[in-house]
Design an enzyme around this catalytic site. Structure first.
Site, PDB file in Angstrom:
ATOM      1  N   HIS A 282      29.838  19.157  51.094  1.00 41.50           N
ATOM      2  CA  HIS A 282      28.452  18.722  51.118  1.00 41.50           C
ATOM      3  C   HIS A 282      28.180  17.633  50.093  1.00 41.50           C
ATOM      4  O   HIS A 282      28.754  17.621  49.003  1.00 41.50           O
ATOM      5  CB  HIS A 282      27.524  19.904  50.822  1.00 41.50           C
ATOM      6  N   CYS A 337      27.792  13.932  53.140  1.00 42.65           N
ATOM      7  CA  CYS A 337      26.532  13.221  53.338  1.00 42.65           C
ATOM      8  C   CYS A 337      26.235  12.299  52.158  1.00 42.65           C
ATOM      9  O   CYS A 337      26.633  12.566  51.029  1.00 42.65           O
ATOM     10  CB  CYS A 337      25.386  14.216  53.505  1.00 42.65           C
TER      11      CYS A 337
END
Length: 512
Positions: A282, A337
């Site tokens: 992440h 991301c």
């Protein structure tokens, strides 16, 4: 303490003893020939190459043999190896459409040069999974490609991961403080043969942020590095941090262990060394309070214990970019991301497509407040800073969409230029209907039309006369999706839906 590779024996003795060393056999040498070798005491000897039945093979395929010498030295000495000699590298060359056997074509070499080769008979052709015909071509490479590596006096010995105990971080370069360093004018730096990799894959199993393919990404990259590029798999040269239950606590991708891994990656690095960093997990954003980020936001990666702390791009730059010495190389893939400028590299590759849909007319755009360094660092991100990266399925296997696209492009287009690789990655993602667009950023601007993408060959020399973080304009902290400033996951810009608002999670972004 460790060296690359461990081809010699070091020992203390007070009386004559036999020391066995492993000697690399130069290319085209035959049994019975005499070769000159270097002993642990720094002297030279003439050795006779034994029969082939006594040969052993290094992990690169180079033949070698064990040789015994007598020594009375009471001092621990360095490993002994043979005088380096060129080896062959096999590359796979795509055959242009309409080309016949016997025709001559121009190819690009891993070192960035070019050669004219003859297309062989069709019986020697192989076919890529795209259907394109190709053939294998051997070209001589420099001695640095050999697995037999001589530790130079300017190189520092590498340590095992377990020997690294500190994991704290202090910024190495205060904002606005620049340091003058020498610049290099000339050709690419020759690799030393030493290779090191840090691979991180986090599935966040059992949390509300759970992913499915990040551990697979780390393992797939590990296989490529070992199988195609002869990276040693021991913890002196390769460390993999994953949140698998079977992994010990020192190899769980917590904040502390990632910090430890980053410190390990740069420990003892010298000119000519080649490093690789891969993160699959992440990513998020937090407001930048220093005023140097163009969008007012710091990009972050989330460790397994992300609810306590995350790692900003400032910290990554200060850990593995700024300390990298001139003439050393780091290639990074960040499949997460908001990773477009995930290492805060100062130059972003700007591309345009011509009428043939090829990336050309490219240029490097310097950041508004650039962070300059001496080493050769290249980052391929999972997406732009304002985009998310998808966790996906490909042929029934979970993985990060960008990592899967990279591995496909790298397999199908060996020894292509950086724009060609980036375009192949974009096309692979577009074909699977992903909107994320990986970016290419670098610490040193280079000729994108000539430099061949390789994980181990070719190091760009330093072009920066001053290094450090240069602040030309103050940027106000950014605000997006709610949240405020701060240093923990509770303050990350994740939107009204919390962590699921900004990160590519869940079945909605899976490609079935």
């Amino acid at each position: 303490m460790c060296q690359f590779p461990r081809n010699g024996t070091t020992m203390n003795a007070s009386a004559p003893v036999n020391t066995k060393i492993r000697v690399g056999i130069p290319q085209d040498s035959s049994p019975g020939q005499r070769i000159k070798i270097q002993t642990p005491a720094g002297k030279s000897e003439i050795a006779i190459i034994p029969p082939r039945s006594e040969w052993v093979f290094l992990n690169t395929g180079q033949p070698a043999f064990d040789y015994s010498i007598a020594t009375t030295s009471t001092t621990t000495t360095a490993s002994a190896v043979s005088v380096p000699a060129p080896t062959n590298t096999t590359i796979r060359v795509g055959i242009p459409q309409g080309t016949n056997a016997g025709q001559r074509i121009k190819i690009k070499t891993p070192a960035g040069g070019s050669e004219i080769v003859t297309v062989p008979q069709q019986s020697q052709w192989v076919y890529l999974n795209t259907g394109q015909a190709a053939f294998d071509y051997e070209l001589p490479t420099a001695t640095s490609a050999s697995a037999v590596h001589v530790q130079s006096s300017s190189q520092h010995p590498w340590q095992e991961y377990e020997q690294i105990t500190k994991s704290s971080y202090q910024s190495p370069a205060p904002l606005g403080v620049m340091k003058t360093v020498p610049i290099s004018i000339g050709s690419m730096i020759q690799p030393s043969g030493r290779r090191r990799a840090l691979l991180i894959g986090i599935n966040y199993t059992g949390t509300r942020a759970a992913l499915r393919g990040c551990i697979n990404d780390a393992k797939n990259m590990r296989n490529v590095l070992i199988r195609k590029h002869a990276f040693p798999g021991d913890t002196c040269h390769m460390v993999m941090l994953t949140d698998e239950p079977s992994r010990g606590r020192n190899y769980q991708p917590t904040y502390s262990n990632i910090r430890r891994g980053l410190q390990w990656l740069l420990q003892g690095v010298s000119q000519g060394d080649v490093l690789f960093f891969h993160f699959s997990g992440h990513g998020a954003q937090v407001p930048d309070k220093t005023g140097h980020e163009a969008d007012g936001l710091n990009e972050t990666i989330l460790p397994l214990d992300y609810e306590n702390k995350q790692i900003t791009d400032d910290e990554l730059w200060g850990s593995i970019v700024y300390p990298l010495p001139a003439g050393a190389r780091l290639t990074a893939l960040m499949d997460c991301c908001h990773s477009g400028t995930g290492l805060d590299l100062p130059f972003e590759y700007m591309y345009k497509q011509n009428k043939h849909n090829k990336y050309n007319q490219s240029s490097w755009m310097e950041d508004l407040n650039p962070a300059h360094s001496q080493g050769d660092v290249v980052l391929i991100s999972g997406c732009k800073d304002d985009q998310t990266s998808a966790d996906a399925f490909q042929q029934g296997t979970a993985g990060g969409a960008m990592t899967q696209a990279f591995l496909t492009a790298y397999e199908q287009h060996p020894y292509c230029t950086y724009p060609e690789l980036l375009q192949a990655i974009h096309q692979a993602l577009k074909q699977r209907r992903f909107t994320q667009r990986p970016q290419l950023t670098a610490s040193q601007p280079f000729n994108t039309q000539e430099r061949i993408f390789s994980l181990v060959e070719g190091i760009e020399p330093n072009h920066q006369q001053s290094i450090g973080r240069l602040k030309k304009k103050h940027i106000r902290p950014g605000r997006t999706g709610g949240g405020g400033g701060g240093g923990n996951a509770g303050n990350m810009l994740l939107g009204a839906a919390g962590i699921f608002g900004a990160l590519a999670l869940g079945d909605a972004l899976f490609d079935f």
